[in-house]
Design an enzyme around this catalytic site. Sequence first.
Site, PDB file in Angstrom:
ATOM      1  CB  VAL A  90      -0.926  -0.004   1.242  1.00  0.00           C
ATOM      2  CG1 VAL A  90      -1.818   1.233   1.241  1.00  0.00           C
ATOM      3  CG2 VAL A  90      -1.768  -1.268   1.277  1.00  0.00           C
ATOM      4  CE  LYS A  95      12.583   9.580  13.292  1.00  0.00           C
ATOM      5  NZ  LYS A  95      13.198   9.061  12.105  1.00  0.00           N
ATOM      6  CB  ALA A 132      19.397   3.173  10.040  1.00  0.00           C
ATOM      7  CG  LEU A 141      24.009   1.946  14.150  1.00  0.00           C
ATOM      8  CD1 LEU A 141      24.354   3.275  14.842  1.00  0.00           C
ATOM      9  CD2 LEU A 141      25.248   1.082  14.057  1.00  0.00           C
ATOM     10  CD  GLU A 145      12.559  15.077   8.031  1.00  0.00           C
ATOM     11  OE1 GLU A 145      11.526  15.073   7.347  1.00  0.00           O
ATOM     12  OE2 GLU A 145      13.176  14.036   8.338  1.00  0.00           O
ATOM     13  CG  ASP A 178      14.621  12.991  13.657  1.00  0.00           C
ATOM     14  OD1 ASP A 178      13.569  12.324  13.547  1.00  0.00           O
ATOM     15  OD2 ASP A 178      15.747  12.559  13.344  1.00  0.00           O
ATOM     16  CE  LYS A 238      16.554   9.503  14.589  1.00  0.00           C
ATOM     17  NZ  LYS A 238      17.543  10.175  13.746  1.00  0.00           N
TER      18      LYS A 238
END
Length: 356
Positions: free
Chosen positions: A38, A115, A147, A149, A204, A215, A219
């Site tokens: 999708v 996220k 990613a 890690l 971004e 961001d 995280k």
Amino acid sequence: MSQTNLGIIVVGAGNVGGYWLDNFAPELPVGAEIVAIVRSTRYLTNCQGNVSNWREDFSNTTQHSPADALAVILQQLEACSHPHKVVLDLTADERIRHHYTDWIAAGAHIISANKYAGASSNQDYQKLRAALQQHQRHWLANTTVGAGLPIQAAIQERLRGNDTIHKISGLCSGSLSWILRQFQASDKAFSYWVKQAAELGYTEPDPRQDLGGHDVARKLTILAREAGWTIDPNDVQLQSLVPPELRQVDLSQFWQQINKLDAYLQPWLETDSAKPMDYLGTVALTNGQLTANAELTSFAADSLFATVRTGDSAFQIYSDHYCEGPLTVQGPGVGAALTASGVHSDVLTLFSELNS
Ligand SMILES: NC(=O)c1ccc[n+]([C@@H]2O[C@H](COP(=O)([O-])OP(=O)(O)OC[C@H]3O[C@@H](n4cnc5c(N)ncnc54)[C@H](OP(=O)(O)O)[C@@H]3O)[C@@H](O)[C@H]2O)c1
């Protein structure tokens, strides 16, 4: 190999989803197959694992509204006869997380590279956890920080080993690290490197998302929750690198006035390359009190955070067992290939969990 059948619905076929479909879907174990893909306004359904020509197949589909595309996910879950189902959220859309509880109620496990669910408000996060508990579903999201890690895996492993984590800190923003390192290695202005980073696609579309630290806050929230701590993303104290007068203006005005960043940041920006500087995020639990912050920080030239390669992510975990020196996870922390590989690892982990 057990005959467990896992039906996979892939939501998002951009950089990460496309890489996964091209390179990892052909390697799925027997018993796991893709039932639907999708995208924002198009979808492929009833795939029965046959997705080798998915790009071409998409070009033959008709366009739908985003709401119709999303409705198809629930329809496919309800129609799917596989004993186990999983939805891969490989989109970058904040709104998608609001559908997780419906998917879970319809029998799906979830794997996210996105996220937003992991960094949602404490109330929404608790609702999601409750739905997972109620329906006995798994949620894997190991690519949402760093990613490929294994930072979340390192936290999980510490907790399984009865260790107590006290602090996690890290360089979580590849774009800010790149801008700061280029700035320190040159005689050009900070704003010049922001423009360069945007042109190269490292930020971004609106670079204030990166410069504002949002961001990084997401995280840190995800890592704190992995450590079992209660946190709301608003609890993270952020040093915004955007001058107050540029925070609310529209994007074109921000670009017109970008030079204002240089004067605003001048007191904090370290131009001495012997004192490398980066945007460091830290979350810690001390005497039951949680603190979380992200700010410009200078490091000793021989410290880990000063010596990581440009664009790499690096994390340190301090715990009872790692009190004299932290447990360190570092390496390239961005990129479609690494992220798709991490997503595939989550798929295989789920598959083997369902077979155990
Ligand atoms: N790239 C990295 O290094 C990296 C690292 C870690 C995590 N991640 C995360 O991985 C996710 C995917 O990143 P990406 O770089 O692959 O993004 P991307 O290239 O922008 O692709 C996003 C995909 O999601 C689809 N999509 C967007 N909104 C949707 C909606 N409402 N319903 C269904 N599909 C929707 C898009 O559809 P269309 O094809 O129709 O546009 C596109 O296929 C993001 O959450 C990102 O933060 C990325």
